[in-house]
Design a protein around this motif. Structure first.
Motif, PDB file in Angstrom:
ATOM      1  N   ASP A   8       0.558  -1.156  -0.027  1.00 24.79           N
ATOM      2  CA  ASP A   8       0.032  -0.013   0.031  1.00 24.79           C
ATOM      3  C   ASP A   8       0.650   1.242   0.108  1.00 24.79           C
ATOM      4  OD1 ASP A   8      -2.388  -1.611   0.033  1.00 24.79           O
ATOM      5  OD2 ASP A   8      -2.735  -1.245   2.148  1.00 24.79           O
ATOM      6  N   CYS A   9       1.865   1.187   0.872  1.00 30.50           N
ATOM      7  CA  CYS A   9       2.756   2.579   0.859  1.00 30.50           C
ATOM      8  C   CYS A   9       3.356   2.471  -0.489  1.00 30.50           C
ATOM      9  CB  CYS A   9       3.745   2.070   1.907  1.00 30.50           C
ATOM     10  SG  CYS A   9       5.177   3.381   2.064  1.00 30.50           S
ATOM     11  N   ILE A  10       3.885   1.605  -1.084  1.00 32.03           N
ATOM     12  CA  ILE A  10       4.637   1.796  -2.443  1.00 32.03           C
ATOM     13  C   ILE A  10       3.557   2.318  -3.394  1.00 32.03           C
ATOM     14  CG2 ILE A  10       5.842   0.618  -4.383  1.00 32.03           C
ATOM     15  CD1 ILE A  10       6.734  -1.415  -2.064  1.00 32.03           C
ATOM     16  N   THR A  11       2.552   1.590  -3.612  1.00 29.11           N
ATOM     17  CA  THR A  11       1.517   2.300  -4.380  1.00 29.11           C
ATOM     18  C   THR A  11       0.980   3.495  -4.311  1.00 29.11           C
ATOM     19  OG1 THR A  11      -0.207   1.015  -3.477  1.00 29.11           O
ATOM     20  CG2 THR A  11       0.962  -0.234  -5.070  1.00 29.11           C
ATOM     21  N   ARG A  12       0.797   3.943  -3.090  1.00 27.64           N
ATOM     22  CA  ARG A  12       0.412   5.191  -3.038  1.00 27.64           C
ATOM     23  C   ARG A  12       1.626   6.258  -3.274  1.00 27.64           C
ATOM     24  NH1 ARG A  12      -1.232   3.383   2.164  1.00 27.64           N
ATOM     25  NH2 ARG A  12       0.608   4.166   3.205  1.00 27.64           N
ATOM     26  N   CYS A  13       2.959   6.014  -3.066  1.00 18.92           N
ATOM     27  CA  CYS A  13       3.953   6.821  -3.387  1.00 18.92           C
ATOM     28  C   CYS A  13       4.055   6.834  -5.009  1.00 18.92           C
ATOM     29  CB  CYS A  13       5.283   6.466  -2.698  1.00 18.92           C
ATOM     30  SG  CYS A  13       5.433   6.489  -1.275  1.00 18.92           S
ATOM     31  N   PHE A  14       3.898   5.804  -5.549  1.00 21.49           N
ATOM     32  CA  PHE A  14       3.948   5.879  -7.057  1.00 21.49           C
ATOM     33  C   PHE A  14       2.677   6.495  -7.319  1.00 21.49           C
ATOM     34  CE2 PHE A  14       6.147   1.156  -7.953  1.00 21.49           C
ATOM     35  CZ  PHE A  14       7.331   1.943  -7.374  1.00 21.49           C
ATOM     36  N   ASN A  15       1.664   6.417  -7.166  1.00 18.24           N
ATOM     37  CA  ASN A  15       0.555   7.075  -7.590  1.00 18.24           C
ATOM     38  C   ASN A  15       0.649   8.733  -7.357  1.00 18.24           C
ATOM     39  OD1 ASN A  15      -0.666   5.140  -8.201  1.00 18.24           O
ATOM     40  ND2 ASN A  15      -2.080   4.620  -6.543  1.00 18.24           N
ATOM     41  N   ALA A  16       1.233   9.042  -6.263  1.00 22.78           N
ATOM     42  CA  ALA A  16       1.580  10.465  -6.114  1.00 22.78           C
ATOM     43  C   ALA A  16       2.545  11.144  -6.806  1.00 22.78           C
ATOM     44  CB  ALA A  16       1.872  10.739  -4.631  1.00 22.78           C
ATOM     45  N   CYS A  17       3.372  10.170  -7.169  1.00 19.46           N
ATOM     46  CA  CYS A  17       4.401  10.691  -8.383  1.00 19.46           C
ATOM     47  C   CYS A  17       4.204  10.330  -9.790  1.00 19.46           C
ATOM     48  CB  CYS A  17       5.800   9.990  -7.784  1.00 19.46           C
ATOM     49  SG  CYS A  17       6.404  10.620  -6.269  1.00 19.46           S
ATOM     50  N   ASN A  18       2.991   9.875 -10.231  1.00 17.60           N
ATOM     51  CA  ASN A  18       2.817   9.506 -11.486  1.00 17.60           C
ATOM     52  C   ASN A  18       3.658   8.349 -11.894  1.00 17.60           C
ATOM     53  OD1 ASN A  18       0.261  11.187 -11.579  1.00 17.60           O
ATOM     54  ND2 ASN A  18       1.708  13.113 -11.730  1.00 17.60           N
ATOM     55  N   VAL A  19       4.080   7.384 -11.267  1.00 14.61           N
ATOM     56  CA  VAL A  19       4.670   6.346 -11.797  1.00 14.61           C
ATOM     57  C   VAL A  19       3.805   5.160 -11.776  1.00 14.61           C
ATOM     58  CG1 VAL A  19       6.592   4.842 -11.280  1.00 14.61           C
ATOM     59  CG2 VAL A  19       6.922   7.109 -10.874  1.00 14.61           C
ATOM     60  N   TRP A  20       3.499   4.576 -12.845  1.00 14.34           N
ATOM     61  CA  TRP A  20       2.569   3.304 -13.220  1.00 14.34           C
ATOM     62  C   TRP A  20       3.262   2.177 -13.278  1.00 14.34           C
ATOM     63  CZ3 TRP A  20      -1.010   6.189 -11.294  1.00 14.34           C
ATOM     64  CH2 TRP A  20      -1.436   7.242 -11.687  1.00 14.34           C
ATOM     65  N   GLY A  21       3.517   1.488 -12.127  1.00 13.01           N
ATOM     66  CA  GLY A  21       4.302   0.234 -12.092  1.00 13.01           C
ATOM     67  C   GLY A  21       3.497  -1.045 -11.231  1.00 13.01           C
ATOM     68  N   ASP A  22       3.494  -2.091 -11.644  1.00  9.64           N
ATOM     69  CA  ASP A  22       2.859  -3.080 -11.137  1.00  9.64           C
ATOM     70  C   ASP A  22       3.848  -3.585  -9.905  1.00  9.64           C
ATOM     71  OD1 ASP A  22       0.329  -3.138 -12.408  1.00  9.64           O
ATOM     72  OD2 ASP A  22       1.507  -4.046 -14.122  1.00  9.64           O
ATOM     73  N   VAL A  23       3.408  -3.934  -8.670  1.00  6.97           N
ATOM     74  CA  VAL A  23       4.622  -4.164  -7.596  1.00  6.97           C
ATOM     75  C   VAL A  23       4.074  -5.766  -7.339  1.00  6.97           C
ATOM     76  CG1 VAL A  23       4.997  -3.792  -5.283  1.00  6.97           C
ATOM     77  CG2 VAL A  23       4.381  -1.854  -6.623  1.00  6.97           C
ATOM     78  N   HIS A  24       5.023  -6.477  -7.023  1.00  6.78           N
ATOM     79  CA  HIS A  24       5.050  -7.819  -6.750  1.00  6.78           C
ATOM     80  C   HIS A  24       6.104  -8.409  -6.000  1.00  6.78           C
ATOM     81  CE1 HIS A  24       7.320  -9.160 -10.231  1.00  6.78           C
ATOM     82  NE2 HIS A  24       6.645  -7.970 -10.632  1.00  6.78           N
ATOM     83  N   ASP A  25       5.758  -9.612  -5.420  1.00  6.15           N
ATOM     84  CA  ASP A  25       7.046 -10.445  -4.765  1.00  6.15           C
ATOM     85  C   ASP A  25       7.816 -11.311  -5.565  1.00  6.15           C
ATOM     86  OD1 ASP A  25       6.437  -9.881  -1.908  1.00  6.15           O
ATOM     87  OD2 ASP A  25       4.736 -11.278  -1.966  1.00  6.15           O
ATOM     88  N   TYR A  26       8.880 -11.395  -5.414  1.00 10.13           N
ATOM     89  CA  TYR A  26       9.917 -12.315  -5.835  1.00 10.13           C
ATOM     90  C   TYR A  26      10.086 -13.384  -4.810  1.00 10.13           C
ATOM     91  CZ  TYR A  26      11.504 -10.489 -10.225  1.00 10.13           C
ATOM     92  OH  TYR A  26      11.182 -10.167 -11.719  1.00 10.13           O
ATOM     93  N   TRP A  27       9.266 -14.600  -5.174  1.00 13.26           N
ATOM     94  CA  TRP A  27       9.281 -15.742  -3.855  1.00 13.26           C
ATOM     95  C   TRP A  27      10.539 -16.439  -3.882  1.00 13.26           C
ATOM     96  CZ3 TRP A  27       5.178 -15.300  -1.142  1.00 13.26           C
ATOM     97  CH2 TRP A  27       3.896 -14.881  -1.437  1.00 13.26           C
ATOM     98  N   GLU A  28      11.313 -16.370  -4.702  1.00 20.91           N
ATOM     99  CA  GLU A  28      12.537 -17.170  -4.577  1.00 20.91           C
ATOM    100  C   GLU A  28      13.670 -16.450  -3.566  1.00 20.91           C
ATOM    101  OE1 GLU A  28      12.304 -15.987  -8.025  1.00 20.91           O
ATOM    102  OE2 GLU A  28      10.854 -17.426  -8.524  1.00 20.91           O
ATOM    103  N   ASP A  29      13.548 -15.380  -3.528  1.00 21.69           N
ATOM    104  CA  ASP A  29      14.409 -14.552  -2.584  1.00 21.69           C
ATOM    105  C   ASP A  29      14.148 -13.409  -1.912  1.00 21.69           C
ATOM    106  OD1 ASP A  29      14.216 -12.525  -4.540  1.00 21.69           O
ATOM    107  OD2 ASP A  29      16.216 -12.387  -5.327  1.00 21.69           O
ATOM    108  N   ASP A  30      12.652 -13.213  -1.780  1.00 18.42           N
ATOM    109  CA  ASP A  30      12.236 -12.376  -0.945  1.00 18.42           C
ATOM    110  C   ASP A  30      12.535 -10.877  -1.374  1.00 18.42           C
ATOM    111  OD1 ASP A  30      10.189 -11.834   1.113  1.00 18.42           O
ATOM    112  OD2 ASP A  30      11.926 -11.722   2.704  1.00 18.42           O
ATOM    113  N   SER A  31      12.688 -10.735  -2.573  1.00 20.58           N
ATOM    114  CA  SER A  31      12.565  -9.198  -3.015  1.00 20.58           C
ATOM    115  C   SER A  31      11.510  -8.935  -3.706  1.00 20.58           C
ATOM    116  CB  SER A  31      13.904  -9.311  -4.101  1.00 20.58           C
ATOM    117  OG  SER A  31      13.550  -9.957  -5.127  1.00 20.58           O
ATOM    118  N   ILE A  32      11.271  -7.720  -4.056  1.00 18.94           N
ATOM    119  CA  ILE A  32      10.215  -6.908  -4.550  1.00 18.94           C
ATOM    120  C   ILE A  32      10.520  -6.583  -6.167  1.00 18.94           C
ATOM    121  CG2 ILE A  32       8.676  -4.954  -4.395  1.00 18.94           C
ATOM    122  CD1 ILE A  32       9.338  -4.880  -1.606  1.00 18.94           C
TER     123      ILE A  32
END
Length: 82
Positions: A8-32
């Motif tokens: 929620d925090c990442i998507t709010r910041c993206f929306n406020a700065c007009n960055v349109w990206g899909d956020v998701h987990d990388y399950w293999e190594d716990d990265s985003i």
């Protein structure tokens, strides 16, 4: 694993700065991962890096998906909490 609060925090910041990206987990190594489709290199991709850095994440890797020689391209950007 990406928590709901982090998402929620990442998507709010993206929306406020007009960055349109899909956020998701990388399950293999716990990265985003952030998928940016045909985003401008400066206004979308670099701004995404800046936002993520401000939120405490470090860029790990960029996977280019599509490009055509212009200033826009598609890529998945992968981050880890720093």
């Amino acid at each position: 694993m990406l928590t709901r609060e982090e998402y929620d925090c990442i998507t709010r910041c993206f929306n406020a700065c007009n960055v349109w990206g899909d956020v998701h987990d990388y399950w293999e190594d716990d990265s985003i991962g952030v998928d940016i489709t045909w985003g401008d290199w400066k206004h979308d991709h670099l701004r995404c890096d800046w936002i993520m850095e401000e939120l405490g994440y470090a860029l790990v890797e960029v996977y280019d998906i599509e490009e055509n020689g212009s200033d826009c391209y598609s890529a998945t950007r992968r981050y880890r909490r720093s």
